[in-house]
Design a protein around this motif. Structure first.
Motif, short mmCIF file in Angstrom:
data_model
loop_
_atom_site.label_atom_id
_atom_site.label_comp_id
_atom_site.label_asym_id
_atom_site.label_seq_id
_atom_site.Cartn_x
_atom_site.Cartn_y
_atom_site.Cartn_z
N GLY A 82 80.10 27.45 44.11
CA GLY A 82 81.40 26.79 44.16
C GLY A 82 82.47 27.47 43.33
N LEU A 83 83.19 26.65 42.53
CA LEU A 83 84.33 27.14 41.77
C LEU A 83 83.95 27.76 40.43
N TYR A 84 82.68 27.76 40.11
CA TYR A 84 82.26 28.29 38.81
C TYR A 84 82.70 29.76 38.70
N PRO A 85 83.20 30.17 37.52
CA PRO A 85 83.70 31.55 37.36
C PRO A 85 82.70 32.59 37.88
N TYR A 86 83.20 33.49 38.68
CA TYR A 86 82.34 34.46 39.38
C TYR A 86 81.51 35.28 38.41
N ASP A 87 82.11 35.73 37.32
CA ASP A 87 81.40 36.59 36.36
C ASP A 87 80.34 35.83 35.56
N GLU A 88 80.34 34.50 35.66
CA GLU A 88 79.38 33.68 34.91
C GLU A 88 78.27 33.11 35.79
N HIS A 89 78.15 33.60 37.01
CA HIS A 89 77.14 33.08 37.92
C HIS A 89 75.71 33.31 37.42
N TRP A 90 75.52 34.31 36.59
CA TRP A 90 74.18 34.57 36.06
C TRP A 90 73.68 33.38 35.25
N ARG A 91 74.61 32.67 34.63
CA ARG A 91 74.22 31.48 33.87
C ARG A 91 73.66 30.41 34.79
N LEU A 92 74.22 30.27 35.97
CA LEU A 92 73.75 29.27 36.92
C LEU A 92 72.37 29.63 37.48
N VAL A 93 72.14 30.92 37.64
CA VAL A 93 70.82 31.35 38.11
C VAL A 93 69.75 30.97 37.08
N ILE A 94 70.02 31.25 35.80
CA ILE A 94 69.07 30.87 34.75
C ILE A 94 68.94 29.36 34.68
N MET A 95 70.07 28.64 34.83
CA MET A 95 70.04 27.19 34.79
C MET A 95 69.14 26.63 35.88
N MET A 96 69.23 27.18 37.10
CA MET A 96 68.41 26.69 38.21
C MET A 96 66.94 26.98 37.96
N VAL A 97 66.63 28.12 37.36
CA VAL A 97 65.23 28.45 37.03
C VAL A 97 64.68 27.44 36.02
N VAL A 98 65.47 27.15 34.98
CA VAL A 98 65.05 26.18 33.97
C VAL A 98 64.89 24.79 34.59
N TYR A 99 65.86 24.41 35.40
CA TYR A 99 65.83 23.09 36.04
C TYR A 99 64.61 22.92 36.94
N LEU A 100 64.40 23.87 37.84
CA LEU A 100 63.29 23.76 38.78
C LEU A 100 61.94 23.85 38.07
N SER A 101 61.86 24.68 37.05
CA SER A 101 60.61 24.79 36.28
C SER A 101 60.29 23.47 35.59
N THR A 102 61.32 22.82 35.05
CA THR A 102 61.11 21.53 34.39
C THR A 102 60.68 20.46 35.38
N ILE A 103 61.31 20.45 36.55
CA ILE A 103 60.94 19.48 37.59
C ILE A 103 59.50 19.68 38.02
N VAL A 104 59.12 20.93 38.29
CA VAL A 104 57.75 21.22 38.73
C VAL A 104 56.74 20.80 37.67
N ALA A 105 57.03 21.12 36.41
CA ALA A 105 56.13 20.74 35.31
C ALA A 105 56.02 19.22 35.19
N SER A 106 57.14 18.52 35.40
CA SER A 106 57.15 17.06 35.26
C SER A 106 56.37 16.38 36.38
N LEU A 107 56.19 17.05 37.50
CA LEU A 107 55.48 16.46 38.63
C LEU A 107 53.98 16.71 38.59
N MET A 108 53.52 17.44 37.58
CA MET A 108 52.10 17.73 37.46
C MET A 108 51.40 16.63 36.65
N PRO A 109 50.41 15.95 37.24
CA PRO A 109 49.74 14.85 36.52
C PRO A 109 49.15 15.24 35.17
#
Length: 356
Positions: A82-109
């Motif tokens: 979206g509108l997030y500054p183009y040069d800062e997109h790398w931060r969003l990539v790391i954010m998505m990795v952290v987010y998805l990793s946390t979700i996957v870990a939280s779903l493990m019994p």
């Protein structure tokens, strides 16, 4: 009737028995098969054989007879972020990795332990906040008005479920409470919010709610929207959970009473776990719907992945390839929705096998 791969009946006999038992059924089978083959060939030809997968020149796509998947390659960053500054997109990539990793870990019994999950989520939310906002550790500050794309969709969805589920449980219990005041408040709250469209709730959260705040006090727009969607989600989810509560036999309550268990002990240890298990398919359905409902933020100026894609498609050079762009967005929604559905089915298997 579905084909059972474990059955002893050969596949050819199964086909003959269920698809070619009469002349009329045989004709219908052949007609449907022909239509499906024709459609499959059209999709294959348009989407693969004659398609353009990469080119920076839109004129190449105009000369092609098939799909132009190159629009996704060229426009994937504004579509996803979206509108997030183009040069800062790398931060969003790391954010998505952290987010998805946390979700996957939280779903493990194996990790369903508050001593593990609470520190994990505190660390994850802190990391995501630093990456998204910035302003520390040398990162450029980015206000929430510039957030967008898939990260914004995921933040809205997570906030909706994390806030909405506890509220839904409270409302469901309140509606079945023996106390008239608690029951009345829950009924009015649920029926009132279920009776209005989500768009109205978003409008109130953005434009009406600030009018009731004291002068100089301001609540973040993204937070207001997230709470609004969460409350809307909670009212529908509360009725699903209430259905599960009603399905519990009265003998369960009587057995708890014979053990001198209090209301809250009975609810927490016996009634609520069973109600949630009974309601799991419907709960999953509403959670998937909540993910798609985040697209309504288009009306109040937030650029989730769908809104960002719509904005990107205003480029006159690539505008004609909106079908490919929206198919990409649909694939993203389908991926997350189907993943949630698969996980819910796996949870049901774990419940039936006694693992949880």
């Amino acid at each position: 009737m579905q084909f059972d791969p474990n059955a002893k009946v050969p596949f050819a006999k199964w086909v003959q028995k269920h698809l070619f038992t009469s002349l009329w059924q045989s004709l219908m089978t052949l007609v449907v098969a022909a239509l499906l083959l024709r459609f499959a060939w059209f999709v294959l030809k348009w989407g693969v054989i004659d398609a353009v997968f990469y080119t920076p020149d839109p004129d190449v796509c105009r000369a092609a007879a098939g799909a132009c998947w190159a629009v996704i390659v060229e426009k994937h960053r504004p579509m996803l972020f979206g509108l997030y500054p183009y040069d800062e997109h790398w931060r969003l990539v790391i954010m998505m990795v952290v987010y998805l990793s946390t979700i996957v870990a939280s779903l493990m019994p194996k990790l369903w332990n508050f001593k593990i999950l609470i520190p994990l989520w505190i660390l994850s939310v802190t990391s995501i906040g630093i990456l998204m906002f910035g302003g520390v550790l040398g990162l450029v500050y980015v206000p929430t008005s510039e957030w967008g794309g898939l990260p914004l969709t995921m933040i809205l969805f997570s906030g909706t479920v994390l806030i909405g589920m506890p509220v839904a449980v409270v409302l469901a219990l309140g509606r079945r409470s023996p106390m008239p005041v608690a029951r009345g408040v829950s009924v009015v709250f649920i029926e009132a919010l279920r009776g209005v469209p989500l768009i109205t709730i978003l409008f109130v959260a953005v434009n009406v709610f600030p009018l009731f705040l004291p002068a100089g006090v301001e609540v973040n727009k993204l937070l207001r929207i997230t709470v609004g969607i969460a409350i809307f989600f909670a009212c529908y989810q509360a009725e699903v959970i209430r259905g599960g509560l009603q399905a519990i036999p009265t003998g369960q309550y009587e057995a708890a009473a014979s053990l001198n268990m209090s209301y809250w002990q009975t609810t927490r240890k016996i009634i609520l776990p069973q109600a949630l298990r009974i309601s799991l398919p419907a709960i999953t359905n509403h959670i998937i719907a909540a993910m798609k409902n985040t697209s309504f933020v288009i009306i109040i100026g937030l650029f989730d992945i769908l809104t960002a894609t719509t904005a990107v498609m205003q480029d006159p050079l690539w505008r004609r390839y909106y079908i490919e762009a929206y198919l990409f967005v649909a694939a993203v929604y389908l991926f997350f929705g189907y993943a949630l559905s698969l996980y819910a089915r796996q949870v049901e298997k774990w419940i039936n096998s006694g693992r949880i």
